[in-house]
Scaffold this motif. Structure first.
Motif, PDB file in Angstrom:
ATOM      1  N   ASP A   1       0.909  -1.167  -0.102  1.00 24.55           N
ATOM      2  CA  ASP A   1       0.014  -0.181  -0.123  1.00 24.55           C
ATOM      3  C   ASP A   1       0.874   1.269  -0.074  1.00 24.55           C
ATOM      4  O   ASP A   1       1.916   1.270   0.769  1.00 24.55           O
ATOM      5  CB  ASP A   1      -0.770   0.185   1.265  1.00 24.55           C
ATOM      6  CG  ASP A   1      -1.866  -0.995   1.189  1.00 24.55           C
ATOM      7  OD1 ASP A   1      -2.227  -1.413   0.200  1.00 24.55           O
ATOM      8  OD2 ASP A   1      -2.292  -1.576   2.361  1.00 24.55           O
ATOM      9  N   PRO A   2       0.594   2.453  -0.625  1.00 27.92           N
ATOM     10  CA  PRO A   2       1.202   3.511  -0.657  1.00 27.92           C
ATOM     11  C   PRO A   2       1.383   4.108   0.685  1.00 27.92           C
ATOM     12  O   PRO A   2       0.491   4.160   1.313  1.00 27.92           O
ATOM     13  CB  PRO A   2       0.514   4.572  -1.653  1.00 27.92           C
ATOM     14  CG  PRO A   2      -0.555   3.694  -2.328  1.00 27.92           C
ATOM     15  CD  PRO A   2      -0.869   2.411  -1.341  1.00 27.92           C
ATOM     16  N   GLU A   3       2.647   4.289   0.984  1.00 27.19           N
ATOM     17  CA  GLU A   3       2.968   4.879   2.204  1.00 27.19           C
ATOM     18  C   GLU A   3       3.357   6.598   1.988  1.00 27.19           C
ATOM     19  O   GLU A   3       2.790   7.208   2.913  1.00 27.19           O
ATOM     20  CB  GLU A   3       4.153   4.151   2.797  1.00 27.19           C
ATOM     21  CG  GLU A   3       4.147   4.395   4.465  1.00 27.19           C
ATOM     22  CD  GLU A   3       5.306   3.313   5.176  1.00 27.19           C
ATOM     23  OE1 GLU A   3       5.731   2.749   4.528  1.00 27.19           O
ATOM     24  OE2 GLU A   3       5.266   3.588   6.278  1.00 27.19           O
ATOM     25  N   TYR A   4       4.249   6.704   1.330  1.00 35.72           N
ATOM     26  CA  TYR A   4       4.602   7.801   0.966  1.00 35.72           C
ATOM     27  C   TYR A   4       4.725   8.259  -0.541  1.00 35.72           C
ATOM     28  O   TYR A   4       4.398   7.381  -1.258  1.00 35.72           O
ATOM     29  CB  TYR A   4       6.139   8.112   1.255  1.00 35.72           C
ATOM     30  CG  TYR A   4       6.445   7.902   2.708  1.00 35.72           C
ATOM     31  CD1 TYR A   4       5.994   8.963   3.539  1.00 35.72           C
ATOM     32  CD2 TYR A   4       7.169   6.806   3.336  1.00 35.72           C
ATOM     33  CE1 TYR A   4       6.209   8.689   4.890  1.00 35.72           C
ATOM     34  CE2 TYR A   4       7.299   6.793   4.561  1.00 35.72           C
ATOM     35  CZ  TYR A   4       7.080   7.596   5.349  1.00 35.72           C
ATOM     36  OH  TYR A   4       7.306   7.580   6.690  1.00 35.72           O
ATOM     37  N   LEU A   5       4.683   9.598  -0.987  1.00 30.94           N
ATOM     38  CA  LEU A   5       4.629   9.824  -2.293  1.00 30.94           C
ATOM     39  C   LEU A   5       5.803  10.700  -2.465  1.00 30.94           C
ATOM     40  O   LEU A   5       6.243  11.739  -1.767  1.00 30.94           O
ATOM     41  CB  LEU A   5       3.535  10.864  -2.501  1.00 30.94           C
ATOM     42  CG  LEU A   5       3.524  11.260  -3.934  1.00 30.94           C
ATOM     43  CD1 LEU A   5       2.140  11.046  -4.562  1.00 30.94           C
ATOM     44  CD2 LEU A   5       3.611  13.016  -4.178  1.00 30.94           C
ATOM     45  N   LEU A   6       6.590  10.155  -3.638  1.00 34.42           N
ATOM     46  CA  LEU A   6       7.943  10.886  -3.705  1.00 34.42           C
ATOM     47  C   LEU A   6       7.826  11.723  -4.976  1.00 34.42           C
ATOM     48  O   LEU A   6       7.275  11.380  -6.125  1.00 34.42           O
ATOM     49  CB  LEU A   6       9.069   9.730  -4.187  1.00 34.42           C
ATOM     50  CG  LEU A   6      10.295  10.332  -4.918  1.00 34.42           C
ATOM     51  CD1 LEU A   6      11.059  10.976  -3.775  1.00 34.42           C
ATOM     52  CD2 LEU A   6      11.065   8.903  -5.335  1.00 34.42           C
TER      53      LEU A   6
END
Ligand code: ADP
Length: 509
Positions: A236-241
């Motif tokens: 699952d997405p945890e951060y957005l880079l």
């Protein structure tokens, strides 16, 4: 061991045995030494740690038993020190050790408390490695010239921000971290950024935004941004880079290049059109010249012959004579225009030739005034020549006359009813000749360009003309090594000033 020391020791051992259970349960190895450094106690944990049974080590030097040869120095008391220890198997391992002296009845004993720190060392090493890896990643992020930011997925707040980002946006990372786009950018922009962020997190794939404007402290910049979801262990997405390249300058350079290309194209087109125009003028002028010369001669013949043939001076005959005169004047004007066009095409082709001879300037001026007496009278222009006595000049009289005719006819055309002053003087080896009128004058911004081909500062409706006279004059004077300029105040007339060397050689143009 002496008897007294034996007693003391026994007493100590009695006390020690009371504590033995405690020692044996201790997690540290506990080793007792007498004043000579020989082992007198060795707890259970020491057996486990070093692999020696107590009976095997009693009365042996502690240093020799537990330390590798290279590490055997003296012990420092009451201080934790880290050392390398030796197991019975010969394996070396790190320990933390405290040696405490104990005095019982004035006899000294020493107790060493030793802890195996192999695991701790491993953790420390691992931690150091991780720290180093983090530092490396940090250094990479800091030195990448593109803006790099990381947002947490819940509220899209910044959690990381690199130096390039600080420089670009104009806020420090301390100001950015913990806040989101709405704290820094106009709502419409923040909405756009956020919608892209959400699209990335929903699609779980990279999103490329080729061009997005962004408000910064230093003004609007253009970015090319890539947004990438960073997943946790469950996918699952945890951060957005985000990685953003500032493409403002590149875009600007591209636009400049495009504009320059367009301008070059337009210039080439204009030059082509000019070349076509020049070619057309040249052909048209040549084609017109021959029938015009013939027509001129025929009209002149008619002008002299017809009144004789018709005889008498009836009103109809008078009208006819006037018509003839008008026709001749119109034809002369027409011929003049065609001559101008021919001159221009000659000059464009570099074929203007001047033939200087010895001549008096006053002769040329008088001839021009004489030729234009009627026209001057018609235009109600009083002419006032003020000619300084000059030596003979070495000029092409036909061409200089042409220049004077251009200036005089302009003075009449643009200054009807006003006087015209022609002046000459000698300044060193230069003749300064001026023609001044009191007509409409010329605006400052037009004073240069009127010397170019087809350039005019008046409307064709108000004043006829092709805008060639001054251009031709300038070229003729240039060919003589001279110049022409104008001084004028709109509404107060114009003064054309010619400077010519006394003796001109042909300066081929
Ligand atoms: P033309 O008079 O045929 O238009 P010229 O080359 O002789 O062409 O003059 C160029 C322009 O300079 C004119 O159209 C006019 O606007 C301006 N000009 C020239 N002479 C005068 C003058 N004496 N007074 C005011 N304007 C002038």
């Amino acid at each position: 061991m002496t008897a007294s020391s034996r007693n003391s020791y026994d007493e100590f051992v009695t006390r020690y045995h009371e504590l033995q259970a405690l020692f044996d349960n201790a997690l540290d190895a506990v080793i007792g030494m007498d004043s000579t450094g020989c082992i007198c106690e060795w707890n259970r944990h020491a057996e486990i740690m070093f692999g020696w049974k107590k009976e095997k080590v009693l009365h042996r030097s502690m240093a020799e038993v537990i330390l590798p040869e290279t590490g055997r120095g003296g012990f420092i008391f009451n201080r934790r020190v880290e050392m390398t220890a030796l197991r019975s198997s010969g394996e070396e391992f790190p320990v933390e050790l405290v040696v405490t002296p104990v005095v019982v009845n004035s006899l000294s004993f020493f107790f060493a408390f030793i802890r195996d720190i192999t695991e701790r060392k491993k953790i420390e090493e691992r931690t150091a490695e991780i720290k180093k890896a983090y530092a490396f990643v940090d250094a990479l992020l800091e030195n990448i010239p593109d803006m790099i930011f990381v947002k947490e997925v819940q509220n899209l707040r910044f959690v990381r921000f690199n130096k390039a980002g600080e420089n670009l946006i104009g806020y420090s990372r301390n100001e950015m971290i913990g806040k989101n786009d709405y704290d820094f950018f106009p709502t419409s922009e923040a909405d756009f950024f956020t919608s892209k962020d959400r699209a990335v997190l929903q699609s779980k794939t990279l999103v490329d935004i080729p061009e997005e404007p962004i408000h910064t402290v230093k003004g609007t910049r253009l970015l090319h941004t890539k947004k990438i979801p960073i997943m946790d262990e469950h996918g699952d997405p945890e951060y957005l880079l985000g990685i953003s390249e500032d493409i403002t300058e590149r875009r600007q350079a591209e636009e400049d290049r495009h504009r320059l290309r367009q301008e070059r194209l337009a210039r080439a087109e204009a030059e082509k059109a000019l070349a076509l125009r020049d070619e057309f003028i040249s052909i048209a002028a040549h084609e017109l010249k021959t029938p015009l010369t013939a027509l001129n001669m025929q009209l002149q013949m008619l002008g002299t012959v017809m009144p004789e043939l018709m005889g008498g001076q009836t009103p109809r005959q008078k009208i006819f004579v006037e018509l003839m005169k008008d026709s001749q004047e119109n034809l002369a004007r027409f011929s003049g225009l065609v001559d101008d066009l021919l001159d221009v095409s000659r000059m464009a082709a570099g074929r203007l030739i001047i033939e200087p001879v010895e001549v008096h300037l006053s002769e040329i001026v008088n001839r021009v005034i004489g030729r234009y007496t009627v026209a001057l009278r018609k235009a109600q222009c009083e002419i006032k020549p003020r000619m300084a006595p000059l030596p003979k000049v070495h000029w092409d009289p036909v061409r200089i006359e042409q220049v004077l005719v251009n200036l005089l006819t302009n003075a009449m055309k643009y200054g009807v009813g006003k006087p015209i002053e022609i002046e000459s003087k000698l300044e060193g080896e230069t003749v300064v000749l001026s023609v001044k009128d009191y007509g409409i004058g010329i605006a400052r911004e037009d004073q240069e360009r009127i010397f170019e081909r087809f350039e005019r500062a008046v409307s064709a409706k108000a004043f006829g003309g092709l805008g060639l006279g001054l251009y031709i004059s300038k070229q003729i004077l240039k060919a003589h090594g001279g110049t022409i300029r104008v001084e004028s105040e709109p509404g107060f007339g114009a003064k054309f000033i010619i400077e010519l060397p006394l003796r001109s050689e042909w300066n081929g143009i």
